[in-house]
Design an enzyme around this catalytic site. Structure first.
Site, short mmCIF file in Angstrom:
data_model
loop_
_atom_site.label_atom_id
_atom_site.label_comp_id
_atom_site.label_asym_id
_atom_site.label_seq_id
_atom_site.Cartn_x
_atom_site.Cartn_y
_atom_site.Cartn_z
N CYS A 159 45.49 53.10 45.60
CA CYS A 159 45.90 54.50 45.55
C CYS A 159 47.25 54.69 46.24
CB CYS A 159 44.91 55.43 46.22
SG CYS A 159 43.27 55.39 45.49
N ARG A 218 49.96 50.47 43.12
CA ARG A 218 48.84 50.62 44.05
C ARG A 218 47.55 51.07 43.35
NH1 ARG A 218 50.65 50.87 49.33
NH2 ARG A 218 48.71 51.85 49.94
N TRP A 253 43.31 54.11 42.34
CA TRP A 253 42.54 52.89 42.07
C TRP A 253 41.11 53.27 42.42
CZ3 TRP A 253 39.52 49.34 44.84
CH2 TRP A 253 39.29 48.12 44.19
N ASN A 297 44.04 58.37 50.11
CA ASN A 297 43.94 56.92 49.93
C ASN A 297 43.04 56.39 51.04
OD1 ASN A 297 46.27 54.25 50.77
ND2 ASN A 297 44.36 54.13 49.67
N GLY A 298 41.97 55.71 50.67
CA GLY A 298 41.05 55.19 51.68
C GLY A 298 39.63 55.41 51.21
N GLU A 304 45.70 28.49 43.57
CA GLU A 304 46.63 29.58 43.30
C GLU A 304 46.99 29.63 41.82
OE1 GLU A 304 47.53 32.27 44.24
OE2 GLU A 304 49.33 32.59 43.05
N LYS A 335 46.40 32.94 39.53
CA LYS A 335 47.45 33.64 38.79
C LYS A 335 47.07 33.75 37.34
CE LYS A 335 49.27 35.00 40.97
NZ LYS A 335 49.49 35.22 42.35
N GLU A 349 44.12 36.30 36.74
CA GLU A 349 44.30 37.73 37.01
C GLU A 349 45.19 38.42 35.99
OE1 GLU A 349 45.90 38.80 40.87
OE2 GLU A 349 47.16 37.04 40.88
N HIS A 391 31.46 15.10 39.90
CA HIS A 391 30.17 15.47 40.50
C HIS A 391 29.53 16.67 39.80
CE1 HIS A 391 30.61 12.53 43.65
NE2 HIS A 391 31.83 12.98 43.92
N LYS A 403 47.94 46.37 43.90
CA LYS A 403 48.72 45.44 44.69
C LYS A 403 48.31 45.41 46.16
CE LYS A 403 52.80 43.04 45.15
NZ LYS A 403 52.24 41.74 44.76
C1 F6R Z 1 47.11 37.70 43.80
C2 F6R Z 1 47.33 38.63 44.86
C3 F6R Z 1 46.24 38.90 45.84
C4 F6R Z 1 46.83 39.07 47.24
C5 F6R Z 1 45.77 39.58 48.22
C6 F6R Z 1 46.34 39.75 49.61
O1 F6R Z 1 48.24 37.59 42.98
O2 F6R Z 1 48.38 39.19 44.96
O3 F6R Z 1 45.24 37.94 45.83
O4 F6R Z 1 47.37 37.85 47.65
O5 F6R Z 1 45.24 40.78 47.78
O6 F6R Z 1 47.37 40.68 49.61
P1 F6R Z 1 48.40 40.75 50.81
O7 F6R Z 1 49.22 39.50 50.77
O8 F6R Z 1 49.21 41.98 50.54
O9 F6R Z 1 47.60 40.85 52.07
#
Ligand code: F6R
Length: 616
Positions: free
Chosen positions: A2, A27, A77, A103-104, A490, A494, A497, A513, A611
């Site tokens: 949000c 957000r 969100w 937001n929260g 990672e 990527k 997602e 295994h 994000k």
């Molecule tokens: C994946 C991604 C998330 C963040 C996670 C932590 O692409 O961006 O997995 O890495 O939500 O976010 P931050 O780094 O902002 O604490």
């Protein structure tokens, strides 16, 4: 999680709010809405427009004329209640007088809803936020008409809620001000010339001002065109001053790229170069990290390092742990910050706790910081967002200087985190047994990273071809060993997602295994095969996959003999073995990106995600 924005001043509020929401859309993008006050209109002293979906859907729903020079806006969100217009913010009180964006999460919303319902208040949404609008309105109305003033009414309403919030509130009877409150969710004020702004983060208001006031938990503010007054539950005036932020509008524009993710991937050579400036100490073969607030003697006293982060930041933390073990020979491990405080962790004074976060606002990571501090531990941060909650609460830290990252899927900030860990490992190593020569070796390696990233990016076409081949597979593996395993994790993160394909990371050694049973021509594997001690075993594992008909895309170093173990070979330049994973990760960014583009997905705004995860 949000985004909220507010404006009060001489301009028409609606366009300012919509522009701010567009910047904050990363957000959350389940719905968007604005409320604008127009005291000159007796028919419509306030107007609320909301729409399910994106800010562009809100824009389409806006009337041609929406007059008013004060307003609040929100991009959502969803937490409580499905994405819908009814659940979109702003929420309005039963009497139409109060509008709220939030937001929260309000933990005791169910109790408050039932109480309001018993009192005959009709609730029109499924959200936790709506109760706030009603509570404020009740405090304003008071009993027998003797209600509180606007600021006190917000304060009295907030006293009834438990949870996290950044709130912005409008009262149609006080059309000259926005009252805001913060606890656990980010909120700042923007100071303009005869106008004021409210925002979840500075990107929303950077076009208008670079002067911001960062609010703390427990802060309230009353915001008018001429300025602001901050207060708390107990104090009528608190001192908060503005700071200048270093952010430009250009940094928030696509700049010729099709997506922010692509832009951010390509920014890496330059941004890493910038991050390293002034941080490499050739004379002593170490890293200069003044912000840690720990002198060499203090750094020496730690016998263990615990790294905490969420999602991709946690995966980079795993890589960081191996760098620290390799270079400083201190036992180190990484743990998801989201799990940490729930297992009542033992906090040792001799452990250095390191949190890592791009946004600096991830609630799980912030709570981990507080858990460590509550129990007397020392916690430092590797954080990108300057002035963020985590950056402000840790005992010291290293700013990552990646610049703004707009795409929801993180790329360049993660690379900066790895570099941050390399610097930390170097500093920890050099106050222990890491030799001067080894320190200089790592410094030379770090200096080579920007150019080597550029070299990998120059091979984008080949990576795009590989990505197109991977894209149709409903499921795929990413595999790697030891330092290559966080790279695989990672890479899979990527890929999944932004493509919505099932991508699973596995330690290469573990395939036999169990998961080998899944290998078939329909299930390709991306294998991280650096030229290290394990290269032969990794090649053998790839051959085992090929023998069962599975395609293998190998991310490897020049000179590695793959034979027929790979169907596609992607080479990255060799660096020092401790730093190689930083470079091995770069192709996985482009694999995910181009696969998502090939599938026609919304790369920058993957479904269900946001994000900055400011809720638990
Ligand atoms: C994946 C991604 C998330 C963040 C996670 C932590 O692409 O961006 O997995 O890495 O939500 O976010 P931050 O780094 O902002 O604490």
């Amino acid at each position: 999680m949000c985004g909220i924005v507010g404006y009060v001043g001489p301009q028409q509020a609606a366009p300012v709010l919509v522009e701010g929401l567009t910047r904050l859309e990363y957000r959350g993008y389940d719905s968007a809405g604005i409320a604008v006050l127009n005291p000159r209109s007796t028919a419509h002293p306030s107007r609320v427009v909301r729409a399910k979906g994106r800010v562009r859907d809100l824009e389409a729903a806006l009337p041609a004329r929406l007059a008013g020079t004060i307003g609040i806006g929100h991009t959502r969100w969803a937490t409580h209640g499905e994405p819908s217009e009814a659940n979109a913010h702003p929420h309005t009180s039963f009497d139409g007088r109060v509008h709220v964006v939030h937001n929260g999460i309000i933990d005791n919303f169910a109790t408050l809803r039932s109480r309001l319902a018993v009192d005959g208040v009709e609730l029109t949404s499924d959200t936790d936020t709506e109760v706030v609008a009603h509570l404020v309105a009740r405090e304003l109305a008071g009993q027998d008409g003797a209600g509180l003033g606007f600021e006190d009414a917000v304060r009295a309403a907030v006293a009834q809620i438990d949870g996290t919030y950044a709130l912005a509130v409008l009262d149609t009877a006080n059309p000259d001000r926005i009252v805001v409150a913060r606890n656990g969710s980010p909120l700042l004020l923007g100071v303009g010339d005869g106008e004021m702004f409210v925002a979840s983060d500075a990107s929303a208001i950077v076009r208008h001002t670079s002067q911001v006031v960062l609010l703390d938990d427990g802060d309230f503010a009353s915001v008018t065109p001429d300025g602001f007054r901050t207060f708390t539950a107990d104090e009528e005036h608190t001192a908060r001053s503005a700071v200048t932020i270093d952010l430009t509008v250009e940094e928030l524009e696509l700049g010729g790229h099709a997506h922010f993710m692509h832009k951010e991937i390509h920014e890496q050579p330059e941004s890493v170069e910038r991050m390293l400036t002034g941080r490499l100490d050739d004379r002593f073969g170490t890293a200069k990290l003044g912000g840690l607030n720990l002198d060499p003697r203090e750094l020496r006293r730690f016998t263990r390092v615990k790294i905490l982060g969420c999602g991709s930041a946690y995966y980079v933390g795993q890589l960081g742990a191996s760098m620290i073990e390799d270079l400083a020979r201190i036992p180190a491990d990484a743990e998801p910050a989201s799990e940490f405080r729930y297992r009542n962790p033992i906090i040792e004074p001799s452990t250095l706790y390191v949190v890592v976060s791009q946004s600096g606002e991830t609630a799980d990571t912030l709570f981990a910081v507080r858990e460590v501090q509550r129990k007397g531990g020392t916690v430092v941060g590797l954080v990108n967002a300057v002035g963020s909650s985590i950056a402000r609460e840790v005992d010291g830290g290293v700013y990552l200087h990646a610049g703004p990252e707009v795409a929801v899927a993180s790329t360049k900030a993660l690379t900066h985190m790895s570099i941050g860990f390399a610097l930390l490992a170097l500093a920890l190593g050099r106050v222990r047994d890491l030799s001067h020569a080894d320190g200089k070796r790592i410094i030379a390696g770090l200096r080579a990273v920007p150019g080597q990233i550029a070299q990998i990016l120059a091979g984008e076409e080949e990576l795009a071809l590989a990505a197109k081949e991977l894209a149709p597979a409903p499921s795929l593996f990413f595999i790697g060993r030891v330092r290559g395993y966080p790279v695989a994790r990672e890479g899979a993160q990527k890929f999944k997602e932004i493509t919505y394909r099932h991508a699973e990371a596995y330690p290469t050694s573990e395939l036999k295994h169990g998961p080998l049973a899944l290998i078939s021509p329909e299930l390709p594997t991306v294998a991280v095969i650096p030229d290290d001690d394990l290269v032969e075993r990794n090649v053998t594992a790839a051959q085992e996959i090929r023998a069962r008909g599975g395609a293998v895309v190998a991310i490897t170093h020049p000179g590695v003999e793959l034979g027929d173990a790979a169907t596609r070979r992607i080479e990255v330049p060799r660096n020092e073995v401790e730093l190689d994973p930083i470079l091995l990760t770069i192709p996985t960014q482009l694999l995910g990106y181009h696969a998502a583009v090939a599938l026609g997905e919304d790369v920058d705004r993957p479904r269900n995600l946001a994000k900055s995860v400011t809720v638990e």
